[in-house]
Structure formats: C-alpha cells, structure tokens
Design a protein around this motif. Structure first.
Motif, mmCIF file in Angstrom:
data_model
loop_
_atom_site.group_PDB
_atom_site.id
_atom_site.type_symbol
_atom_site.label_atom_id
_atom_site.label_comp_id
_atom_site.label_asym_id
_atom_site.label_seq_id
_atom_site.Cartn_x
_atom_site.Cartn_y
_atom_site.Cartn_z
ATOM 1 N N ARG A 49 35.196 51.719 37.656
ATOM 2 C CA ARG A 49 35.698 50.361 38.310
ATOM 3 C C ARG A 49 36.026 50.436 39.385
ATOM 4 O O ARG A 49 37.149 51.325 39.824
ATOM 5 C CB ARG A 49 35.723 49.788 36.935
ATOM 6 N N ASN A 58 32.068 56.517 32.051
ATOM 7 C CA ASN A 58 31.161 55.259 31.624
ATOM 8 C C ASN A 58 30.522 55.886 30.556
ATOM 9 O O ASN A 58 29.893 54.680 29.418
ATOM 10 C CB ASN A 58 30.101 54.757 32.532
ATOM 11 N N ASP A 76 31.918 45.856 28.928
ATOM 12 C CA ASP A 76 31.111 47.373 29.113
ATOM 13 C C ASP A 76 29.941 46.624 28.914
ATOM 14 O O ASP A 76 28.500 47.094 30.069
ATOM 15 C CB ASP A 76 31.780 48.093 27.990
ATOM 16 N N MET A 126 29.520 50.291 33.913
ATOM 17 C CA MET A 126 29.689 50.648 35.370
ATOM 18 C C MET A 126 28.730 51.814 35.566
ATOM 19 O O MET A 126 28.109 51.730 34.379
ATOM 20 C CB MET A 126 30.960 52.431 33.980
#
Length: 147
Positions: free
Chosen positions: A2, A71, A131, A136
């Motif tokens: 990130r 991720n 998320d 991501m």
C-alpha cells in the motif's frame, strides 16, 4: 504494498469509526464521564494511529522478506495481525489508562483487555472490509535493493 496515502486513509478511517463506537460504550461500562473517556479515547487513538502505521508497515515488510504476497491474507493471518497489534498497543496504553482513570495497573489491565477484545473483532472486520473497498494491487513489485 500500500502507498503512504492509502495507509493514512486506512488509519484515519479505522480510528474515527472506532472512536464513534467505543467512546459511548466505554463511558457506559466504566460509569465514567463521556468527556473524560472521550479525551482518553482521542489520546489513545492518536497513539494507535502512529503505532498502526509503523506496525502495518513492519508487518508488510516481514511478509515480503518471508516471500509471501502482501495482498493475500488468509483468516489466520488476519487474526495473528490483529492480536499482535493489540498486544503492542496495550503495552503502550496501559500506564496511560491507569493514570487517566485513576485505576490500579490491574484494573487498567482488565479495562484494556476488555476493549482490546472489542478492537480485535473490530480490526478483523474493518481490515477485511477495507481490503474489499480499497483492494491492494495484485502484483507486488520488489526492488532489487529490497531483496
């Protein structure tokens, strides 16, 4: 991983939603003035934001060093992440809670444990939802210097 901007958004949203939820709950359970609890909650929130940024960055770097994609976070990893963060934050906030609420360290520990349990569940759900809303990138690029 990130970006710094995304990490900042993540942290601010987490703390704002947490404050709105936990402040009235804490005032009710502890039978303390909402203003006193609110001030403590804001102070702890500021500490938590700084800790959260550093902790999450370190956690992601640890995943990269272990060769795991940042991720992909199965439920056991999300649970581990939440428990480690709450334990770290509790070590930082315990003396502050005891002092501000005029409690013994044991009373403050019991108080901190109760709200850490709340935040464990909250962190798990919040991070899962975050998320989903802000995914991501699917590929992680590692600089040659970072290997």
């Amino acid at each position: 991983m990130r970006t710094a901007k995304d990490r900042l958004r993540h942290t601010i949203l987490f703390e704002l939603l947490g404050l709105v939820t936990v402040t009235p709950l804490a005032a009710l359970i502890l039978n303390k003035d909402m203003g006193r609890i609110g001030a403590l909650a804001v102070a702890i929130s500021l500490l938590a934001m700084a800790t959260n940024y550093v902790f999450n960055l370190a956690f992601d770097h640890a995943l990269v060093r272990m060769g795991r994609p940042v991720n992909v976070r199965p439920p056991w990893m999300r649970a581990l992440h939440a428990v480690l963060f709450e334990a770290t934050l509790m070590l930082i906030t315990l003396p502050i809670v005891a002092w501000w609420l005029n409690m013994s360290l044991w009373q403050a520990l019991a108080t901190d444990v109760g709200f850490a349990l709340f935040y464990l569940a909250y962190a798990y759900v919040y991070n899962w939802a975050y998320d989903r809303v802000f995914p991501m990138p699917s590929a992680v690029r590692i600089k040659a210097a970072d290997r």
